[in-house]
Design a protein around this motif. Structure first.
Motif, PDB file in Angstrom:
ATOM      1  N   THR A 150      54.262 -26.797  39.786  1.00 16.71           N
ATOM      2  CA  THR A 150      54.611 -27.807  40.779  1.00 16.71           C
ATOM      3  C   THR A 150      53.688 -27.688  41.980  1.00 16.71           C
ATOM      4  O   THR A 150      53.654 -26.644  42.631  1.00 16.71           O
ATOM      5  N   THR A 151      52.945 -28.724  42.291  1.00 14.95           N
ATOM      6  CA  THR A 151      52.057 -28.708  43.446  1.00 14.95           C
ATOM      7  C   THR A 151      52.835 -29.031  44.718  1.00 14.95           C
ATOM      8  O   THR A 151      54.032 -29.330  44.678  1.00 14.95           O
ATOM      9  N   ARG A 177      61.565 -26.540  35.686  1.00 13.74           N
ATOM     10  CA  ARG A 177      62.159 -27.881  35.683  1.00 13.74           C
ATOM     11  C   ARG A 177      61.238 -28.937  35.074  1.00 13.74           C
ATOM     12  O   ARG A 177      61.677 -30.051  34.800  1.00 13.74           O
ATOM     13  N   LYS A 178      59.982 -28.584  34.881  1.00 14.56           N
ATOM     14  CA  LYS A 178      59.021 -29.550  34.350  1.00 14.56           C
ATOM     15  C   LYS A 178      58.572 -29.200  32.930  1.00 14.56           C
ATOM     16  O   LYS A 178      57.529 -29.663  32.472  1.00 14.56           O
ATOM     17  N   LEU A 179      59.353 -28.395  32.239  1.00 20.88           N
ATOM     18  CA  LEU A 179      58.972 -27.967  30.894  1.00 20.88           C
ATOM     19  C   LEU A 179      58.685 -29.138  29.950  1.00 20.88           C
ATOM     20  O   LEU A 179      57.672 -29.115  29.239  1.00 20.88           O
ATOM     21  N   PRO A 229      64.588 -17.991  38.238  1.00 25.10           N
ATOM     22  CA  PRO A 229      63.131 -17.890  38.185  1.00 25.10           C
ATOM     23  C   PRO A 229      62.638 -17.592  36.769  1.00 25.10           C
ATOM     24  O   PRO A 229      63.117 -16.664  36.125  1.00 25.10           O
ATOM     25  N   GLY A 230      61.714 -18.408  36.311  1.00 22.00           N
ATOM     26  CA  GLY A 230      61.218 -18.248  34.954  1.00 22.00           C
ATOM     27  C   GLY A 230      59.731 -18.511  34.863  1.00 22.00           C
ATOM     28  O   GLY A 230      59.138 -19.134  35.745  1.00 22.00           O
ATOM     29  N   ILE A 231      59.142 -18.027  33.795  1.00 18.24           N
ATOM     30  CA  ILE A 231      57.708 -18.172  33.556  1.00 18.24           C
ATOM     31  C   ILE A 231      57.507 -18.749  32.163  1.00 18.24           C
ATOM     32  O   ILE A 231      58.198 -18.368  31.213  1.00 18.24           O
ATOM     33  N   ILE A 232      56.563 -19.662  32.049  1.00 23.14           N
ATOM     34  CA  ILE A 232      56.205 -20.260  30.765  1.00 23.14           C
ATOM     35  C   ILE A 232      54.869 -19.673  30.331  1.00 23.14           C
ATOM     36  O   ILE A 232      53.911 -19.671  31.109  1.00 23.14           O
ATOM     37  N   VAL A 233      54.805 -19.165  29.106  1.00 24.24           N
ATOM     38  CA  VAL A 233      53.551 -18.635  28.567  1.00 24.24           C
ATOM     39  C   VAL A 233      53.239 -19.389  27.281  1.00 24.24           C
ATOM     40  O   VAL A 233      54.074 -19.446  26.373  1.00 24.24           O
ATOM     41  N   ILE A 234      52.047 -19.966  27.221  1.00 21.81           N
ATOM     42  CA  ILE A 234      51.642 -20.763  26.063  1.00 21.81           C
ATOM     43  C   ILE A 234      50.388 -20.160  25.447  1.00 21.81           C
ATOM     44  O   ILE A 234      49.413 -19.882  26.148  1.00 21.81           O
TER      45      ILE A 234
END
Length: 250
Positions: A150-151, A177-179, A229-234
């Protein structure tokens, strides 16, 4: 009339990814010497209590909740430094990884207050590692990106499009929230079967990991109630860890 200090100074300290034991030795020493501590929402309460004799000021920001404006934080840091002397700004992770640390330093220096920085372990690296996910791995991933989800305009970063076109591991902070929108971007350039991991509360006892693929990770996140709080790893490296890595440090 309020007392004033002849040596106002602000120290920015990275508190690490959440576990209070993961702050640096130097950071802990500075925290214990502080006369005032400004701390964020992601800082563990046990760590705040290490500043036993300090005045403690909460200035956390969480999505959807009332928070102190950054401009006000900048002003308060300088004001308290002039009044008390040694002020610590304690931030989750590292102050310079989406922590707005440079903004606070610039304001302090512009107002004649000296500063220093004690780095912290960023959750962008620590959380995947503790979940058994190497961000780089010979023959699998040669590099990694760390991007905000999120910017400042509350939009997706344009860098996501560039990252999706690479073969690198991509770590996305503040993107919970933007997954759906994020996976949509990656599905334009990567196979639907590309591995994804969602890391929640990394380094804490109640940490969780949800694994899947670009094509089904949104459904799995909803079913598992993945939250900040979460982190997305791709990237393919996420397939190397299906269960959180538990280290027995007794």
């Amino acid at each position: 009339m309020l007392p004033s200090s002849s040596n106002p100074h602000i120290t920015l300290i990275g508190a690490g990814p959440g576990d209070p034991d993961l702050i640096s030795v130097k950071g802990l020493k500075a925290l214990r010497r502080a006369q005032v501590v400004f701390y964020d929402a992601l800082v563990h309460p046990d760590l705040v209590e290490e500043a036993e004799h300090a005045l403690k000021v909460y200035v956390g920001k969480r999505c959807g909740r009332h928070s102190v404006r950054q401009e006000d934080i900048n002003h308060l840091l300088v004001s308290y430094a002039r009044q008390y002397g040694a002020v610590v700004r304690l931030k989750g992770g590292d102050p310079f990884v989406f922590g707005r640390g440079q903004e606070e330093i610039d304001y302090a220096r512009a107002n004649g207050v000296t500063t220093d920085v004690i780095p912290g372990i960023s959750s962008a690296i620590a959380a995947p590692g503790l979940a058994g996910i190497p961000l780089t791995h010979r023959g699998v991933a040669e590099s990694f990106w760390v991007i905000t989800g999120t910017t400042r305009k509350h939009e997706l970063s344009r860098d996501l499009e560039l990252a999706a076109q690479s073969s690198a591991t991509v770590v996305i902070l503040m993107g919970t929230r933007k997954l759906p929108a994020i996976t949509e971007v990656f599905l334009r350039y990567r196979p639907a079967s590309e591995s994804v991991a969602l890391l929640e509360k990394g380094s804490l006892p109640d940490s969780r990991i949800i694994t899947g693929q670009l094509q089904d990770i949104c459904e799995k996140a909803e079913a598992g109630q993945f939250a900040a709080p979460g982190i997305i790893v791709i990237g393919p490296v996420t397939a190397l860890a299906l269960e959180p890595l538990k280290a027995d440090l007794k």
